[in-house]
Design a protein around this motif. Structure first.
Motif, PDB file in Angstrom:
ATOM      1  N   ILE A  76      28.146   5.980 -23.336  1.00  0.00           N
ATOM      2  CA  ILE A  76      27.308   6.632 -24.342  1.00  0.00           C
ATOM      3  C   ILE A  76      26.288   5.607 -24.836  1.00  0.00           C
ATOM      4  CG2 ILE A  76      27.264   7.762 -26.588  1.00  0.00           C
ATOM      5  CD1 ILE A  76      30.181   8.624 -26.033  1.00  0.00           C
ATOM      6  N   ASN A  77      25.028   5.853 -24.580  1.00  0.00           N
ATOM      7  CA  ASN A  77      23.970   4.903 -24.926  1.00  0.00           C
ATOM      8  C   ASN A  77      23.793   4.719 -26.435  1.00  0.00           C
ATOM      9  OD1 ASN A  77      23.382   4.408 -22.220  1.00  0.00           O
ATOM     10  ND2 ASN A  77      21.885   6.063 -22.143  1.00  0.00           N
ATOM     11  N   GLN A  78      23.985   5.756 -27.232  1.00  0.00           N
ATOM     12  CA  GLN A  78      23.722   5.687 -28.668  1.00  0.00           C
ATOM     13  C   GLN A  78      24.929   5.238 -29.482  1.00  0.00           C
ATOM     14  OE1 GLN A  78      22.808   8.190 -26.704  1.00  0.00           O
ATOM     15  NE2 GLN A  78      20.618   7.858 -26.775  1.00  0.00           N
TER      16      GLN A  78
ATOM     17  N   HIS B 193      25.898   5.509 -39.117  1.00  0.00           N
ATOM     18  CA  HIS B 193      26.786   6.540 -39.664  1.00  0.00           C
ATOM     19  C   HIS B 193      28.228   6.092 -39.831  1.00  0.00           C
ATOM     20  CE1 HIS B 193      23.479   9.391 -39.267  1.00  0.00           C
ATOM     21  NE2 HIS B 193      23.280   8.888 -38.058  1.00  0.00           N
ATOM     22  N   GLY B 194      28.545   4.875 -39.427  1.00  0.00           N
ATOM     23  CA  GLY B 194      29.877   4.318 -39.639  1.00  0.00           C
ATOM     24  C   GLY B 194      30.976   4.996 -38.846  1.00  0.00           C
ATOM     25  N   PRO B 195      32.217   4.745 -39.246  1.00  0.00           N
ATOM     26  CA  PRO B 195      33.378   5.269 -38.512  1.00  0.00           C
ATOM     27  C   PRO B 195      33.421   6.792 -38.419  1.00  0.00           C
ATOM     28  CG  PRO B 195      34.059   3.559 -40.048  1.00  0.00           C
ATOM     29  CD  PRO B 195      32.618   3.839 -40.324  1.00  0.00           C
ATOM     30  N   GLN B 196      32.985   7.493 -39.485  1.00  0.00           N
ATOM     31  CA  GLN B 196      33.003   8.964 -39.418  1.00  0.00           C
ATOM     32  C   GLN B 196      32.028   9.475 -38.359  1.00  0.00           C
ATOM     33  OE1 GLN B 196      32.463   7.567 -42.601  1.00  0.00           O
ATOM     34  NE2 GLN B 196      34.360   8.059 -43.671  1.00  0.00           N
TER      35      GLN B 196
ATOM     36  N   ASP C 145      33.651   8.853 -34.986  1.00  0.00           N
ATOM     37  CA  ASP C 145      34.714   9.826 -34.732  1.00  0.00           C
ATOM     38  C   ASP C 145      34.148  11.170 -34.301  1.00  0.00           C
ATOM     39  OD1 ASP C 145      36.594   7.921 -35.369  1.00  0.00           O
ATOM     40  OD2 ASP C 145      37.121   8.788 -37.327  1.00  0.00           O
ATOM     41  N   LEU C 146      33.099  11.628 -34.979  1.00  0.00           N
ATOM     42  CA  LEU C 146      32.475  12.904 -34.625  1.00  0.00           C
ATOM     43  C   LEU C 146      31.864  12.832 -33.227  1.00  0.00           C
ATOM     44  CD1 LEU C 146      31.688  15.778 -35.416  1.00  0.00           C
ATOM     45  CD2 LEU C 146      29.606  14.835 -36.402  1.00  0.00           C
ATOM     46  N   LEU C 147      31.151  11.756 -32.942  1.00  0.00           N
ATOM     47  CA  LEU C 147      30.553  11.571 -31.614  1.00  0.00           C
ATOM     48  C   LEU C 147      31.623  11.590 -30.533  1.00  0.00           C
ATOM     49  CD1 LEU C 147      28.291  10.802 -29.630  1.00  0.00           C
ATOM     50  CD2 LEU C 147      28.622   8.426 -30.328  1.00  0.00           C
ATOM     51  N   LEU C 148      32.700  10.854 -30.745  1.00  0.00           N
ATOM     52  CA  LEU C 148      33.772  10.798 -29.748  1.00  0.00           C
ATOM     53  C   LEU C 148      34.430  12.158 -29.555  1.00  0.00           C
ATOM     54  CD1 LEU C 148      35.422   7.360 -30.599  1.00  0.00           C
ATOM     55  CD2 LEU C 148      33.978   7.930 -28.628  1.00  0.00           C
ATOM     56  N   ARG C 149      34.673  12.875 -30.644  1.00  0.00           N
ATOM     57  CA  ARG C 149      35.279  14.213 -30.514  1.00  0.00           C
ATOM     58  C   ARG C 149      34.384  15.152 -29.713  1.00  0.00           C
ATOM     59  NH1 ARG C 149      37.285  13.384 -35.622  1.00  0.00           N
ATOM     60  NH2 ARG C 149      35.537  14.387 -36.643  1.00  0.00           N
ATOM     61  N   GLU C 150      33.090  15.178 -30.081  1.00  0.00           N
ATOM     62  CA  GLU C 150      32.146  16.066 -29.380  1.00  0.00           C
ATOM     63  C   GLU C 150      32.055  15.706 -27.900  1.00  0.00           C
ATOM     64  OE1 GLU C 150      30.070  18.614 -30.592  1.00  0.00           O
ATOM     65  OE2 GLU C 150      31.090  18.521 -32.525  1.00  0.00           O
ATOM     66  N   PHE C 151      31.920  14.406 -27.620  1.00  0.00           N
ATOM     67  CA  PHE C 151      31.776  13.982 -26.235  1.00  0.00           C
ATOM     68  C   PHE C 151      33.038  14.270 -25.423  1.00  0.00           C
ATOM     69  CE2 PHE C 151      32.346  10.949 -22.807  1.00  0.00           C
ATOM     70  CZ  PHE C 151      31.234  11.236 -22.055  1.00  0.00           C
ATOM     71  N   THR C 152      34.217  13.952 -25.959  1.00  0.00           N
ATOM     72  CA  THR C 152      35.436  14.162 -25.175  1.00  0.00           C
ATOM     73  C   THR C 152      35.714  15.643 -24.952  1.00  0.00           C
ATOM     74  OG1 THR C 152      36.811  13.897 -27.157  1.00  0.00           O
ATOM     75  CG2 THR C 152      36.503  11.963 -25.755  1.00  0.00           C
ATOM     76  N   GLN C 153      35.357  16.494 -25.919  1.00  0.00           N
ATOM     77  CA  GLN C 153      35.509  17.938 -25.693  1.00  0.00           C
ATOM     78  C   GLN C 153      34.638  18.389 -24.531  1.00  0.00           C
ATOM     79  OE1 GLN C 153      34.681  19.894 -29.398  1.00  0.00           O
ATOM     80  NE2 GLN C 153      36.599  19.247 -30.328  1.00  0.00           N
ATOM     81  N   ARG C 154      33.407  17.888 -24.521  1.00  0.00           N
ATOM     82  CA  ARG C 154      32.505  18.255 -23.439  1.00  0.00           C
ATOM     83  C   ARG C 154      33.012  17.710 -22.106  1.00  0.00           C
ATOM     84  NH1 ARG C 154      26.099  18.765 -23.275  1.00  0.00           N
ATOM     85  NH2 ARG C 154      26.648  20.129 -24.985  1.00  0.00           N
ATOM     86  N   MET C 155      33.514  16.484 -22.117  1.00  0.00           N
ATOM     87  CA  MET C 155      34.024  15.876 -20.891  1.00  0.00           C
ATOM     88  C   MET C 155      35.204  16.673 -20.332  1.00  0.00           C
ATOM     89  SD  MET C 155      35.160  11.977 -20.238  1.00  0.00           S
ATOM     90  CE  MET C 155      35.372  11.363 -18.576  1.00  0.00           C
TER      91      MET C 155
ATOM     92  N   VAL D 117      24.589  15.577 -31.418  1.00  0.00           N
ATOM     93  CA  VAL D 117      25.602  15.534 -32.470  1.00  0.00           C
ATOM     94  C   VAL D 117      24.887  15.558 -33.810  1.00  0.00           C
ATOM     95  CG1 VAL D 117      27.486  14.181 -33.442  1.00  0.00           C
ATOM     96  CG2 VAL D 117      27.131  14.196 -30.979  1.00  0.00           C
ATOM     97  N   GLU D 118      25.365  16.393 -34.723  1.00  0.00           N
ATOM     98  CA  GLU D 118      24.762  16.451 -36.053  1.00  0.00           C
ATOM     99  C   GLU D 118      25.472  15.454 -36.962  1.00  0.00           C
ATOM    100  OE1 GLU D 118      23.809  19.562 -39.610  1.00  0.00           O
ATOM    101  OE2 GLU D 118      23.824  20.285 -37.550  1.00  0.00           O
ATOM    102  N   LEU D 119      24.717  14.467 -37.416  1.00  0.00           N
ATOM    103  CA  LEU D 119      25.244  13.419 -38.283  1.00  0.00           C
ATOM    104  C   LEU D 119      24.374  13.333 -39.528  1.00  0.00           C
ATOM    105  CD1 LEU D 119      25.747  10.781 -35.463  1.00  0.00           C
ATOM    106  CD2 LEU D 119      27.562  12.033 -36.621  1.00  0.00           C
ATOM    107  N   SER D 120      24.961  13.543 -40.682  1.00  0.00           N
ATOM    108  CA  SER D 120      24.247  13.499 -41.972  1.00  0.00           C
ATOM    109  C   SER D 120      23.016  14.401 -41.959  1.00  0.00           C
ATOM    110  CB  SER D 120      23.838  12.069 -42.306  1.00  0.00           C
ATOM    111  OG  SER D 120      24.938  11.205 -42.284  1.00  0.00           O
TER     112      SER D 120
END
Length: 190
Positions: free
Chosen positions: A35-37, A45-48, A51-61, A103-106
């Motif tokens: 993941i480049n970003q 955006h810190g740990p939250q 976590d959101l990025l990882l959840r979204e990406f792994t669901q897609r994977m 991913v929607e962050l803030s």
């Protein structure tokens, strides 16, 4: 957070997957994705956010690969799919299903891009050698952007296939309507 297997699990079970592949005559291929970003999201955006990025990406994977494939988190921002039944030619199609993630962050939509590499297992290769070749491929992709071109070709191929399927459905409907209107047999040659 990801629900994926770890690199340690992969290294412990790699020989089992190789033996299964040989026994059933299935190909064994690896796809590694970074993941480049990841660092940008961590900083802004810190740990939250991570976590959101990882959840979204792994669901897609998980949706992009077959249930028989093995999804592994090999590093903080790198993921491997051990493709136990897919040919190496299918990898760009898998990448195509992984691409386009936002991913929607803030309140901000952050587009996520990937670097990727893929290799076919070579008979007698150890897990560390296999992973080393994958690392070389992903480094090469960061330099050349080859995976982006492979994704564009796969998407174009999918669009052509969908267009041909739609044309076939339209021709079938026209033949059906013609038969219904005129009571004459009308067939479409294929």
């Amino acid at each position: 957070v990801t629900g994926l297997y770890s690199r340690q699990f992969l290294e412990q079970h790699f020989a089992t997957e190789v033996a299964r592949s040989v026994r059933h005559g299935h190909p064994l291929n690896g796809l590694i994705v970074s993941i480049n970003q990841f660092d940008q999201v961590a900083t802004r955006h810190g740990p939250q956010g991570i976590d959101l990025l990882l959840r979204e990406f792994t669901q897609r994977m998980k949706r992009a690969i077959r249930s028989s494939d093995l999804a592994v988190r090999v590093a903080e921002n790198e993921f491997l799919a051990l493709l136990t039944e897919s040919s190496i030619e299918r990898v760009p199609h898998i990448l195509s299903r992984l691409s386009g993630l936002e991913v929607e962050l803030s309140g901000e939509r952050v587009p996520i891009t990937l670097a990727a590499g893929w290799v076919a297992y070579q008979r007698g290769e150890r897990a560390d050698q296999f992973l080393e070749r994958l690392q070389w491929e992903i480094a090469e992709d960061r330099r050349t952007g080859a995976s982006a071109e492979a994704i564009r070709r796969a998407q174009a191929e999918m669009r052509r296939t969908q267009d041909l399927e739609a044309l076939g459905r339209l021709a079938g409907k026209l033949a059906h309507d013609f038969n219904k209107l005129y009571g004459l047999p009308f067939t479409i040659l294929r």
